[in-house]
Design a protein around this motif. Structure first.
Motif, PDB file in Angstrom:
ATOM      1  N   GLN A  39     -18.432 -44.943  -7.950  1.00 18.88           N
ATOM      2  CA  GLN A  39     -19.547 -44.088  -8.322  1.00 18.88           C
ATOM      3  C   GLN A  39     -19.976 -43.235  -7.146  1.00 18.88           C
ATOM      4  N   LYS A  43     -23.417 -38.883 -10.270  1.00 21.25           N
ATOM      5  CA  LYS A  43     -22.349 -38.852 -11.267  1.00 21.25           C
ATOM      6  C   LYS A  43     -22.235 -40.195 -11.974  1.00 21.25           C
ATOM      7  N   ASP A  44     -21.599 -40.183 -13.134  1.00 20.39           N
ATOM      8  CA  ASP A  44     -21.393 -41.424 -13.870  1.00 20.39           C
ATOM      9  C   ASP A  44     -20.395 -42.318 -13.152  1.00 20.39           C
ATOM     10  N   GLU A  46     -17.165 -44.447 -12.758  1.00 18.29           N
ATOM     11  CA  GLU A  46     -15.813 -44.193 -13.266  1.00 18.29           C
ATOM     12  C   GLU A  46     -14.955 -45.446 -13.119  1.00 18.29           C
TER      13      GLU A  46
END
Length: 130
Positions: A39, A43-44, A46
């Motif tokens: 991460q 942002k999300d 991943e």
């Protein structure tokens, strides 16, 4: 008490390598599908790579396929993520968890063990920079 502890992060130049470790106490990693996630702030999270229960299958998201290798050591109760040819875009906090969730090509791999068996480590920072 169950605990997952990541280690091995650090600063590396582009093209370099690092090996992350995820060591467990209080549970047997080989009894779970284990995933590595990353991460970046803003942002999300991943999914990067997964190894199935028993280690028979591994999966990688497209951006790391061919560069990262996931493996397990049952004696050490540890899962590793060998990262080669690192790129600046690999910079993130990396987490291991007792679940898998990633997209590889057009296939989405997901295994969620349920809230009673969901465990996460605290994360380790990987920075790829000159």
């Amino acid at each position: 008490q169950v605990q997952l502890v990541e280690s091995g992060g650090g600063l590396v130049q582009p093209g370099g390598s690092l090996t992350l470790s995820c060591t467990a106490s209080g549970l047997i990693l080989d009894d779970y599908d284990i995933g590595w996630f990353r991460q970046v702030p803003g942002k999300d999270r991943e999914g990067v790579s997964c190894i199935s229960q028993g280690g028979a299958n591994t999966h990688y998201t497209d951006s790391v396929a061919g560069r990262f290798t996931i493996s397990g050591d049952n004696v050490k109760n540890t899962v590793f993520l060998q990262m080669n040819n690192l790129k600046p875009e690999d910079t993130a906090v990396y987490y291991c968890a007792t679940q898998c969730a990633l997209k590889s090509g057009t296939t989405y791999y997901s295994m969620y063990p349920g809230p009673e068996r969901e465990y996460w480590g605290q994360g380790t920072q990987v920075t790829v920079s000159l």
